[in-house]
Design an enzyme around this catalytic site. Structure first.
Site, PDB file in Angstrom:
ATOM      1  N   ARG A  95      -6.710  12.625   6.099  1.00  0.00           N
ATOM      2  CA  ARG A  95      -6.927  11.794   4.927  1.00  0.00           C
ATOM      3  C   ARG A  95      -7.757  10.583   5.347  1.00  0.00           C
ATOM      4  O   ARG A  95      -7.315   9.800   6.187  1.00  0.00           O
ATOM      5  CB  ARG A  95      -5.584  11.342   4.338  1.00  0.00           C
ATOM      6  CG  ARG A  95      -5.749  10.356   3.202  1.00  0.00           C
ATOM      7  CD  ARG A  95      -4.436   9.930   2.553  1.00  0.00           C
ATOM      8  NE  ARG A  95      -4.744   8.978   1.505  1.00  0.00           N
ATOM      9  CZ  ARG A  95      -4.258   7.741   1.398  1.00  0.00           C
ATOM     10  NH1 ARG A  95      -3.366   7.300   2.268  1.00  0.00           N
ATOM     11  NH2 ARG A  95      -4.646   6.949   0.441  1.00  0.00           N
ATOM     12  N   HIS A 152     -10.061   2.956  -1.533  1.00  0.00           N
ATOM     13  CA  HIS A 152      -9.035   2.324  -0.692  1.00  0.00           C
ATOM     14  C   HIS A 152      -9.433   0.848  -0.539  1.00  0.00           C
ATOM     15  O   HIS A 152      -9.673   0.370   0.566  1.00  0.00           O
ATOM     16  CB  HIS A 152      -8.910   3.057   0.643  1.00  0.00           C
ATOM     17  CG  HIS A 152      -7.602   2.834   1.347  1.00  0.00           C
ATOM     18  ND1 HIS A 152      -6.774   3.868   1.756  1.00  0.00           N
ATOM     19  CD2 HIS A 152      -6.978   1.703   1.741  1.00  0.00           C
ATOM     20  CE1 HIS A 152      -5.705   3.363   2.371  1.00  0.00           C
ATOM     21  NE2 HIS A 152      -5.807   2.053   2.379  1.00  0.00           N
ATOM     22  N   GLU A 203      -2.843   3.241  -3.616  1.00  0.00           N
ATOM     23  CA  GLU A 203      -1.919   2.132  -3.855  1.00  0.00           C
ATOM     24  C   GLU A 203      -2.439   1.105  -4.867  1.00  0.00           C
ATOM     25  O   GLU A 203      -2.641  -0.069  -4.534  1.00  0.00           O
ATOM     26  CB  GLU A 203      -1.584   1.424  -2.538  1.00  0.00           C
ATOM     27  CG  GLU A 203      -0.989   2.353  -1.508  1.00  0.00           C
ATOM     28  CD  GLU A 203      -0.481   1.626  -0.260  1.00  0.00           C
ATOM     29  OE1 GLU A 203      -0.728   0.416  -0.119  1.00  0.00           O
ATOM     30  OE2 GLU A 203       0.173   2.278   0.560  1.00  0.00           O
ATOM     31  N   ASN A 230       3.085   7.025  -0.567  1.00  0.00           N
ATOM     32  CA  ASN A 230       3.012   6.219   0.655  1.00  0.00           C
ATOM     33  C   ASN A 230       4.334   5.480   0.789  1.00  0.00           C
ATOM     34  O   ASN A 230       4.717   4.731  -0.116  1.00  0.00           O
ATOM     35  CB  ASN A 230       1.865   5.201   0.582  1.00  0.00           C
ATOM     36  CG  ASN A 230       0.500   5.866   0.536  1.00  0.00           C
ATOM     37  OD1 ASN A 230       0.379   7.089   0.587  1.00  0.00           O
ATOM     38  ND2 ASN A 230      -0.543   5.053   0.436  1.00  0.00           N
ATOM     39  N   TYR A 282       6.924   3.109   3.239  1.00  0.00           N
ATOM     40  CA  TYR A 282       7.184   2.286   4.424  1.00  0.00           C
ATOM     41  C   TYR A 282       8.639   1.839   4.520  1.00  0.00           C
ATOM     42  O   TYR A 282       9.240   1.917   5.582  1.00  0.00           O
ATOM     43  CB  TYR A 282       6.214   1.093   4.471  1.00  0.00           C
ATOM     44  CG  TYR A 282       4.807   1.578   4.786  1.00  0.00           C
ATOM     45  CD1 TYR A 282       4.411   1.797   6.098  1.00  0.00           C
ATOM     46  CD2 TYR A 282       3.907   1.895   3.769  1.00  0.00           C
ATOM     47  CE1 TYR A 282       3.148   2.297   6.392  1.00  0.00           C
ATOM     48  CE2 TYR A 282       2.643   2.393   4.053  1.00  0.00           C
ATOM     49  CZ  TYR A 282       2.275   2.593   5.366  1.00  0.00           C
ATOM     50  OH  TYR A 282       1.026   3.106   5.659  1.00  0.00           O
ATOM     51  N   GLU A 299       1.036   8.582   3.324  1.00  0.00           N
ATOM     52  CA  GLU A 299       1.110   7.565   4.396  1.00  0.00           C
ATOM     53  C   GLU A 299       2.567   7.350   4.765  1.00  0.00           C
ATOM     54  O   GLU A 299       3.419   7.205   3.894  1.00  0.00           O
ATOM     55  CB  GLU A 299       0.570   6.191   3.959  1.00  0.00           C
ATOM     56  CG  GLU A 299      -0.919   6.061   3.918  1.00  0.00           C
ATOM     57  CD  GLU A 299      -1.371   4.650   3.536  1.00  0.00           C
ATOM     58  OE1 GLU A 299      -0.678   3.657   3.828  1.00  0.00           O
ATOM     59  OE2 GLU A 299      -2.460   4.564   2.925  1.00  0.00           O
TER      60      GLU A 299
HETATM   61  C1  PNW Z   1      -0.792   0.433   3.112  1.00  0.00           C
HETATM   62  N1  PNW Z   1       3.817  -3.698   1.317  1.00  0.00           N
HETATM   63  O1  PNW Z   1      -0.720  -0.879   2.633  1.00  0.00           O
HETATM   64  C2  PNW Z   1      -2.260   0.756   3.062  1.00  0.00           C
HETATM   65  O2  PNW Z   1      -2.579   1.882   2.295  1.00  0.00           O
HETATM   66  C3  PNW Z   1      -2.909   0.823   4.390  1.00  0.00           C
HETATM   67  O3  PNW Z   1      -4.297   0.588   4.257  1.00  0.00           O
HETATM   68  C4  PNW Z   1      -2.240  -0.153   5.329  1.00  0.00           C
HETATM   69  O4  PNW Z   1      -2.934  -0.287   6.544  1.00  0.00           O
HETATM   70  C5  PNW Z   1      -0.830   0.339   5.540  1.00  0.00           C
HETATM   71  O5  PNW Z   1      -0.142   0.517   4.320  1.00  0.00           O
HETATM   72  C6  PNW Z   1       0.010  -0.561   6.439  1.00  0.00           C
HETATM   73  O6  PNW Z   1       0.162  -1.828   5.873  1.00  0.00           O
HETATM   74  C7  PNW Z   1       0.450  -1.526   2.350  1.00  0.00           C
HETATM   75  O7  PNW Z   1       3.847  -4.917   1.577  1.00  0.00           O
HETATM   76  C8  PNW Z   1       0.416  -2.899   2.340  1.00  0.00           C
HETATM   77  O8  PNW Z   1       4.783  -3.127   0.778  1.00  0.00           O
HETATM   78  C9  PNW Z   1       1.541  -3.611   2.017  1.00  0.00           C
HETATM   79  C10 PNW Z   1       2.702  -2.951   1.670  1.00  0.00           C
HETATM   80  C11 PNW Z   1       2.745  -1.562   1.676  1.00  0.00           C
HETATM   81  C12 PNW Z   1       1.617  -0.857   2.020  1.00  0.00           C
END
Ligand code: PNW
Length: 432
Positions: free
Chosen positions: A71, A115, A160, A280, A282, A341
């Protein structure tokens, strides 16, 4: 059953560099990184990983990893330097070659069209606050797909849109640096309109599968207190439902907790069927009642979990909860899911023997891949998993200070060194 996609993910501005080469126009991130105080240590994406000149080496790294998909994102200002109007043939040719080289290596290309690197000339006319940007996005989608859809099957429109609206337009910590708070909502609507128009444009140009990648979070109320429950519901609405519901159900969620009406109509376009939802993930988010005026919620933090170098809590089962929760919420309307992601930042250095040890990343990936498997065991149709990221890269407002790669990059020499997580991932691919 289609083959499960195992891959890594990157984004153009974060890895390519070569920002003035071969006719590329400026993007909002070129502008933003030049404004003092915006990005930690004044870092920019001018060189980044120099991927623009090192695609052969980076594809070889993916071949060595054994992934079957990649991707990446296409830089809109490389293809259309003015945002609209004439195509820059050298910009489009870069992605044409990349697709051919990936296919020759047996790797399925999965491009994302946006992006976050909007052409600056479009920002000068309001960016995503301007409805016309949605139509411009569809024209750009047509230009790219007309060239690539004979070889590219699966496309992602937006990455996102929540983060782009929240960080770029509401809080001002990402480009374009606007701090409009809830007046940023039109940027949600016009991105979603752009997504719907681009979905139609991609299909008309021969694309077989179209996805949108939303960053989603399970929302956990800080307590059973009704005020915390209401705040959690409001946060879930803003972060998750605002970007899923219009696409999947054709209706905006109720925004009355924010004192707002739906930010627009166009729901017939926005709900154009998609072939998958990119997720995505986290971390989960723990939410309490607001601490003061402003937003109708506050972030309560999530103590009691390990954290990444970014300070983000590590909760692998949150990914299972998220995926199963999507099935519970949307039922028959939920398309197949792709984890587009997932990954973590760790501060790693090259040891004297030339190796890079990142045991926390291995534990993170192991936990999350197992969580995907549990979701599949519970009947959720998950068809792919992409690690963020292949390479350490330009981490937006953090510059080069947060490392997400399976491959270490020395930003002084641009030398790539696979980390222990790279070798671990290679050995564990396909076990789900
Ligand atoms: C994503 N949050 O961004 C992006 O798609 C990527 O480009 C980035 O490098 C990656 O996650 C890591 O940060 C985010 O604060 C930025 O929840 C912020 C958040 C989540 C995803």
């Amino acid at each position: 059953m289609s083959t499960f996609l195992w891959g890594t993910a990157t984004a153009a501005y974060q890895i390519e560099g070569a920002v003035t080469e071969d006719g590329r126009g400026p993007s909002i991130w070129d502008t933003f990184t030049r404004e003092p105080g915006r990005v930690r240590d004044g870092h920019t994406g001018d060189v980044a990983c120099d991927h623009y000149h090192r695609t052969a080496e980076d594809i070889a790294l993916m071949s060595g990893l054994g992934v079957n998909a990649y991707r990446f994102s296409i830089s809109w200002p490389r293809v259309l330097p003015a945002g609209t109007g004439p195509i820059n043939p050298r910009g489009l040719a870069f992605y044409d070659r990349l697709v051919d080289d990936l296919l020759a290596a047996g790797i399925t290309p999965v491009p994302t069209l946006f992006h976050w690197d909007l052409p600056q000339p479009l920002q000068d006319r309001g960016g995503w606050l301007n409805r016309d940007t949605g139509a411009a996005f569809a024209d750009y989608a047509t230009a790219v797909a007309t060239r690539l859809a004979d070889r590219v099957e699966t496309w992602i429109t937006l990455n996102e849109p929540f983060v782009h609206m929240a960080f770029g337009y509401a809080l001002g910590v990402h480009a374009p640096g606007r701090a409009l708070l809830l007046d940023a909502l039109p940027a949600a609507h016009h991105q979603l309109l752009g997504h719907g128009l681009a979905t139609r444009a991609l299909r008309a140009a021969g694309a077989k599968k179209v996805l949108i990648s939303n960053n989603l979070t399970p929302v956990w109320p800080a307590s059973a207190d009704p005020a915390d429950l209401a705040a959690a519901d409001a946060y879930d609405t803003l972060h998750n439902r605002l970007f899923n519901d219009p696409v999947l159900t054709g209706a905006y969620p109720d925004l009355s907790a924010f004192g707002k009406d739906a930010p627009g109509d166009d729901l017939d376009v926005i709900s154009t069927p998609v072939d998958g939802l990119g997720v995505n993930y986290y971390n989960p988010t723990r939410i309490a009642a607001p601490a003061g005026p402003g937003f109708p919620f506050s972030d309560a933090g999530l103590p009691g979990h390990p954290t990444t170098a970014f300070g983000w809590p590590v909760v692998p089962d949150g990914l299972r909860e998220l995926l199963t929760g999507l099935k519970d919420r949307y039922g028959e309307r939920l398309p197949p899911l792709y984890v587009t992601e997932n990954g973590c930042s760790q501060a790693d250095t090259v040891a004297a023997d030339g190796t890079v040890h990142d045991p926390e990343r291995i534990a993170f990936l192991d936990g999350h891949v197992k969580a995907v498997q549990r979701a599949r065991d519970e009947g959720v149709d998950v068809r792919g998993y992409f690690v963020w990221s292949l390479l350490d890269n330009f981490e937006w407002a953090e510059g080069y200070n947060q490392r997400f790669g399976l491959v270490h990059v020395d930003f002084a020499t641009l030398r790539r060194t696979p980390k222990s997580s790279y070798h671990w991932f290679k050995a564990h691919l396909g076990q789900t």
